[in-house]
Design an enzyme around this catalytic site. Structure first.
Site, short mmCIF file in Angstrom:
data_model
loop_
_atom_site.label_atom_id
_atom_site.label_comp_id
_atom_site.label_asym_id
_atom_site.label_seq_id
_atom_site.Cartn_x
_atom_site.Cartn_y
_atom_site.Cartn_z
N ALA A 163 -10.47 -4.68 14.98
CA ALA A 163 -10.07 -6.08 15.17
C ALA A 163 -8.82 -6.41 14.36
CB ALA A 163 -11.22 -7.00 14.79
N LYS B 219 -6.49 -4.29 13.26
CA LYS B 219 -5.33 -3.56 13.77
C LYS B 219 -4.86 -4.10 15.11
CE LYS B 219 -4.75 -0.73 10.33
NZ LYS B 219 -3.54 -0.82 9.47
N ASN C 173 1.65 -2.05 5.37
CA ASN C 173 0.86 -0.84 5.50
C ASN C 173 -0.51 -0.92 4.83
OD1 ASN C 173 0.50 2.25 5.79
ND2 ASN C 173 0.40 1.94 3.57
N SER D 110 1.38 3.62 -2.52
CA SER D 110 1.19 4.66 -3.54
C SER D 110 0.62 5.96 -3.00
CB SER D 110 0.28 4.13 -4.66
OG SER D 110 -1.02 3.84 -4.15
N GLY E 136 0.81 -1.21 0.00
CA GLY E 136 0.00 0.00 0.00
C GLY E 136 0.84 1.25 0.00
N ILE F 196 -4.36 10.82 11.73
CA ILE F 196 -3.36 11.36 10.81
C ILE F 196 -4.04 12.03 9.63
CG2 ILE F 196 -1.35 10.80 9.39
CD1 ILE F 196 -0.90 10.30 12.38
N TYR G 295 -12.18 -2.92 11.45
CA TYR G 295 -10.87 -2.26 11.35
C TYR G 295 -10.10 -2.39 12.67
CZ TYR G 295 -7.54 1.45 10.11
OH TYR G 295 -6.40 2.18 9.83
#
Length: 249
Positions: A159, A161, A92, A16, A14, A190, A157
């Site tokens: 779970a 992470k 990532n 780009s 990931g 972020i 998400y």
């Protein structure tokens, strides 16, 4: 020519856009050859390659679904094993399918787990085969503050992470004897494409909970990754580095 004679390569899933792109640019500036994957927006991938090359670095982009086991194995066999000196893996790649648990469909849960957690496992497993033989390597998993404290509407998400943190600590115990370190970086809120779409009241609520009073930048995260990839972090493994402006659960 032996692998040790080749320029160290950093592989980023990931890579780009967003945090992944900034990690790619930062590691390229640190002297790594950059290989990164993407699944959409090929123009963004090519722009990242162009920006790295314009700065004097070397980069290649690969369209690859990180959750596809056969595709990942084939990629390592055709592009990595015996062809580059793999020094760093940054897991990532990630997606979101946010909704409350009562409305979450099976496919929404499965898609996030497949990309964000299973994909990281697939890349880690292939990288480990190489790094343990060369008795050197850095694996850095991008987790999230959401994996540490949870978040309404993001059960899938969170779970995934949180799972990355468990994977990181377990792999660190397995691989330490081969001088392969495994750490996680857990970003807080972020400035990315995801947070840019937040409603203004939601953004203000997030900022008000952060002691430093601002959202973080992708560079803040990339700098932590670059540190963990460097020789200065040689005695750090199994850790979760929180890059969150003081936001704690």
């Amino acid at each position: 020519m032996s692998m040790s004679d080749l320029t160290p390569t950093a592989l980023i899933t990931g890579g780009s856009r967003g945090i992944g792109r900034t990690v790619a640019l930062t590691l390229a500036a640190a002297g790594y050859q950059i290989y990164f994957t993407y699944v959409s927006r090929p123009e963004a991938a090519q722009q990242t390659v162009a920006d790295i090359e314009a700065a004097g670095g070397s980069a290649r982009a690969f369209c690859l679904d990180s959750g596809d086991s056969e595709a990942v194995s084939r990629f390592f066999a055709e592009e990595i094993k015996g062809k580059v000196h793999l020094s760093v893996l940054v897991n990532n790649a990630g997606i979101t399918r946010d909704t409350l648990v009562l409305r979450m469909k099976d496919e929404d849960f499965d898609a996030v787990i497949n990309t964000n957690l299973r994909g990281a496992f697939l890349f880690l497993r292939e990288a480990v085969k190489i790094m343990t033989r060369q008795r050197a390597g850095r694996i850095i998993n991008i987790s999230s503050v959401v994996g540490q404290m949870g978040n309404a509407g993001q059960i899938n998400y969170a779970a995934a992470k949180a799972g990355l943190i468990g994977m990181t600590k377990s792999a660190a115990k397995e691989l330490g004897s081969r001088s392969v370190t495994v750490n996680a970086v857990a970003p807080g809120f972020i400035e990315t494409d995801m947070t840019a779409s937040l409603a203004e009241d939601v953004r203000k609520a997030y900022v008000s909970a952060i002691p430093l009073g601002r959202l973080g930048s992708a560079q803040d995260v990339a700098d932590a990754v670059a540190f963990l990839a460097s020789d200065k972090a040689a005695y750090i493994t199994g850790q979760v580095i929180a890059v969150n402006g003081g936001l704690y659960c």
